[in-house]
Design an enzyme around this catalytic site. Structure first.
Site, PDB file in Angstrom:
ATOM      1  N   ALA A 223       0.811  -1.214   0.000  1.00 35.26           N
ATOM      2  CA  ALA A 223       0.000   0.000   0.000  1.00 35.26           C
ATOM      3  C   ALA A 223       0.846   1.267   0.000  1.00 35.26           C
ATOM      4  O   ALA A 223       0.343   2.361  -0.280  1.00 35.26           O
ATOM      5  CB  ALA A 223      -0.933   0.004   1.208  1.00 35.26           C
ATOM      6  N   ASP A 252       2.496  -8.635 -10.612  1.00 30.42           N
ATOM      7  CA  ASP A 252       2.796  -9.073 -11.972  1.00 30.42           C
ATOM      8  C   ASP A 252       2.330  -8.032 -12.981  1.00 30.42           C
ATOM      9  O   ASP A 252       3.011  -7.764 -13.981  1.00 30.42           O
ATOM     10  CB  ASP A 252       2.120 -10.414 -12.249  1.00 30.42           C
ATOM     11  CG  ASP A 252       2.411 -11.435 -11.168  1.00 30.42           C
ATOM     12  OD1 ASP A 252       3.569 -11.487 -10.707  1.00 30.42           O
ATOM     13  OD2 ASP A 252       1.490 -12.168 -10.775  1.00 30.42           O
TER      14      ASP A 252
END
Length: 315
Positions: A223, A252
């Site tokens: 975050a 990814d």
């Protein structure tokens, strides 16, 4: 073209549930089935961006055939390496508050012949690749040095390689100087053997990985954002996220965004952050399309906030 290599792919089933209560019958509110594995997800994100990608992966059994069919339906060229064992099936439980529980199967054990065929298939497919992205855990039968060998062969062929793995496989590969490594905060802490409490701690750890051989480090800090450390300097990127729905494949997607944008410098970092932020706001492991991105929500700066305490420190 971006070539991806996924030594241990999977068939991923994601269920959205209100909450996870042990011992109870849980009724899912949504479900998805996707081809999985970190390199597979990079290919899916590249294809979602409208770019060409080829996925090299060992496939076996009915799950492997289904993975190939799902990738083909998404416009991804598959270069399969047939193996005797069945491709693994994984389960992810995504709770309404964003907490994700994953159950990952071990996958098949590759033989010596299958190991060599995987390396040879990468060589055959890499001729016109702008980048080769090698991602994920190694299946049984591949030693931790396998990625190091792949990096060495890739460089001998004159190609660039991005590596997203962890543990001994990452440490051994560093000696062959991969062009980019992409650890998350936990993997970064594990590589240097100490906790990370601040962004500055992450910068120091990334610099240590560069001293061990990595030419650039793209670190996901959850975050808190992302960090890029390379010969050109260090940059910190973050983005506004309205609501986290699932973080499956977000890292990814970030790597795909980074490579799509050239794989170096602050512009590539901004693309990585935009792709990662878009991915966490989508269900399951859905990869963002250009229409899902919000570049205006992204901030990239060379003034790295070294003293900022990580929201999710790694002990």
């Amino acid at each position: 073209m971006i070539l991806t290599v996924t030594p241990n792919p999977s068939l991923d089933r994601t269920y959205e549930v209100p909450s996870l209560d042990r011992g109870e019958v849980i009724r899912a509110t949504g479900e998805r089935m996707d081809p999985g594995g970190k390199g597979v997800n990079v290919s899916r994100a590249v294809a979602a961006a409208g770019q060409r990608t080829v996925a090299v992966l060992p496939l076996g059994g009915a799950p492997g055939a289904l993975v190939a069919d799902l990738l083909d339906a998404q416009g991804i060229e598959v270069a399969p390496v047939p193996v005797a064992g069945a491709t693994r099936s994984n389960i992810a439980l995504a709770e309404a508050d964003g907490v994700l529980t994953k159950i990952n199967a071990p996958g098949p054990e590759l033989s010596g012949a299958e190991r060599e065929l995987l390396l040879e298939t990468v060589r055959q497919q890499s001729g016109d690749a702008a980048w080769i992205a090698c991602c994920g855990s190694l299946p049984r039968g591949l030693a931790p040095s396998w990625y190091a060998e792949l990096v060495a062969r890739t460089h001998a062929a004159g190609a660039r390689i991005a590596l997203d793995t962890s543990g001994p496989a990452l440490l051994e590969a560093l000696r062959e100087r991969p062009d980019v490594v992409k650890p998350n905060a936990e993997e970064l802490a594990g590589a240097v053997g100490r906790p990370l409490a601040t962004v500055g701690d992450a910068v120091k750890a990334a610099e240590e990985l560069r001293a061990m051989g990595a030419r650039a480090v793209l670190a996901s800090l959850g975050a808190d954002g992302q960090l890029l450390v390379s010969d050109g300097g260090a940059w910190f990127g973050s983005a506004r996220v309205d609501a986290v729905r699932s973080n499956v494949g977000a890292g990814d997607s970030s790597l795909a965004g980074f490579l799509i944008a050239g794989g170096s410098g602050p512009d590539a970092l901004a693309s990585a952050v935009a792709h990662g932020a878009a991915a966490v706001q989508l269900p399951g492991s859905v990869m963002p399309t250009p229409g899902d991105l919000d570049p205006a929500a992204v901030t990239v700066t060379a003034e790295v906030p070294a003293d900022r305490v990580l929201k999710e420190p790694v002990s």
